[in-house]
Design an enzyme around this catalytic site. Sequence first.
Site, PDB file in Angstrom:
ATOM      1  N   ARG A  15       0.836  -1.196   0.000  1.00 16.96           N
ATOM      2  CA  ARG A  15       0.000   0.000   0.000  1.00 16.96           C
ATOM      3  C   ARG A  15       0.879   1.257   0.000  1.00 16.96           C
ATOM      4  NH1 ARG A  15      -3.621  -1.452   5.177  1.00 16.96           N
ATOM      5  NH2 ARG A  15      -1.634  -2.443   5.739  1.00 16.96           N
ATOM      6  N   LYS A  75       1.814   1.935   7.578  1.00 19.46           N
ATOM      7  CA  LYS A  75       2.128   1.098   8.735  1.00 19.46           C
ATOM      8  C   LYS A  75       3.093   1.805   9.671  1.00 19.46           C
ATOM      9  CE  LYS A  75       0.868  -2.386   9.574  1.00 19.46           C
ATOM     10  NZ  LYS A  75      -0.338  -2.710  10.388  1.00 19.46           N
ATOM     11  N   TYR A  94      -1.000   4.291  10.795  1.00 17.94           N
ATOM     12  CA  TYR A  94      -1.376   3.285  11.790  1.00 17.94           C
ATOM     13  C   TYR A  94      -0.155   3.048  12.677  1.00 17.94           C
ATOM     14  CZ  TYR A  94      -5.556   2.094   9.076  1.00 17.94           C
ATOM     15  OH  TYR A  94      -6.761   2.135   8.418  1.00 17.94           O
ATOM     16  N   HIS A  96      -0.458   1.419  16.287  1.00 17.33           N
ATOM     17  CA  HIS A  96      -0.628   0.222  17.130  1.00 17.33           C
ATOM     18  C   HIS A  96       0.428   0.189  18.242  1.00 17.33           C
ATOM     19  CE1 HIS A  96      -3.553  -1.188  14.235  1.00 17.33           C
ATOM     20  NE2 HIS A  96      -2.656  -1.128  13.265  1.00 17.33           N
ATOM     21  N   GLU A 118      -5.723   4.608  14.055  1.00 20.58           N
ATOM     22  CA  GLU A 118      -6.644   3.664  14.694  1.00 20.58           C
ATOM     23  C   GLU A 118      -7.264   4.190  15.983  1.00 20.58           C
ATOM     24  OE1 GLU A 118      -2.642   2.721  16.506  1.00 20.58           O
ATOM     25  OE2 GLU A 118      -3.382   3.206  14.497  1.00 20.58           O
ATOM     26  N   ASP A 270      -2.490  -7.333  14.963  1.00 21.21           N
ATOM     27  CA  ASP A 270      -1.725  -6.095  14.993  1.00 21.21           C
ATOM     28  C   ASP A 270      -1.908  -5.332  16.303  1.00 21.21           C
ATOM     29  OD1 ASP A 270      -4.300  -5.240  14.564  1.00 21.21           O
ATOM     30  OD2 ASP A 270      -3.911  -4.292  12.622  1.00 21.21           O
TER      31      ASP A 270
END
Length: 373
Positions: A15, A75, A94, A96, A118, A270
């Site tokens: 991506r 990511k 993102y 996480h 997120e 994740d």
Amino acid sequence: MVVGVPKEIKKDENRVALTPAGAAELVQAGHRVVVEQGAGAGSGMADEEYRAAGATLVPTHADVFAEADLIIKVKEPVEPEFNLFRPGQILFTYLHLAATEPVTRALLQRRVTGVAYETMQEPNGALPLLTPMSEVAGRMSVQVGAQFLEEIHGGRGVLLGGVPGVPPAEVVVLGAGTVGSNAARIALGMGAHVTIMDKRVDRLRYLEDVLTGNRITVVANQQTVDRAVRYADLVIGAVLVPGARAPRLVGEETVKGMKPGAVIVDVAVDQGGCIETVDHPTTHSDPVYVKHGVVHYAVANMPGAVPRTSTLALTNATLPYAVELARKGVRQAVAEDPVLAGGVNVIDGHVTHAAVAEAHDMEYVPLERVLAG
């Protein structure tokens, strides 16, 4: 502001965080957009399209980080990127962080402002930047689960929808949010018998109304989850606590009691995973492992397998916030937009998200206090 788009270097991640159309919008708003050469290739977006949109192409990863005030990614950063950050740089991606202490410490040490897709949450509880990828992952979870149920891939040799005279597979979906409801929809469409489990009776009631097919809803507790998982052919782990580590719903003893060749797809990996035997994430190039005779699929970036669809869906959601950050700067933007403020996990060396601080036993400092200082 200079907005940077590096190529994703996490394994099997194709991506890209910004489409050429998004680059054009930022350029038209007066910003400079710096894109690493080849960043969009995995999503079918060529360098020439970014040039035509007004972006500047640079040859290396380091060039993007050196020039950009705002880094837009897909990511969380990986170790080779840690030392590329500069104090005060904004990272919009993102993150996480509750499941990745090394990333958290790196961002704190470099005094980066980390805005996590997120944890941005609307007043009604919706997660606007997590939803599109949750939709993709939920739908994919059944596709990959059906694949690995095939005997040639180590599974039980069960066809998800069965055939006349032979019952369909038993699919258990743990969690009735965006991932779970999309997984259930696809599994029902393929003819499986689907058990949807959640603690929220109102959510189960809603899915009873909107989903058709061979499905039941069950309130989740330790006993009901244990019984359903042991009987399942395919288990989809689809639980989420925004910003926090995923709760462990299925213990190792329950997995030991599952049918040989059954499949677990833990979409929550994740955020640390909701199945105890999911003890490490896997990759698209090596997606499964077998434990206690059960096939475990634990890819942490599932939407990366369908990068064009995922990139378009993601950037549809992220672009308005990226424009807001670029136009106002992070402090004004988060002061004026509580949804964007909810995404700030770290800033100026402080952890400003309570669940991240709790996960790593770090000090939590409310964002308002940091901004006031």
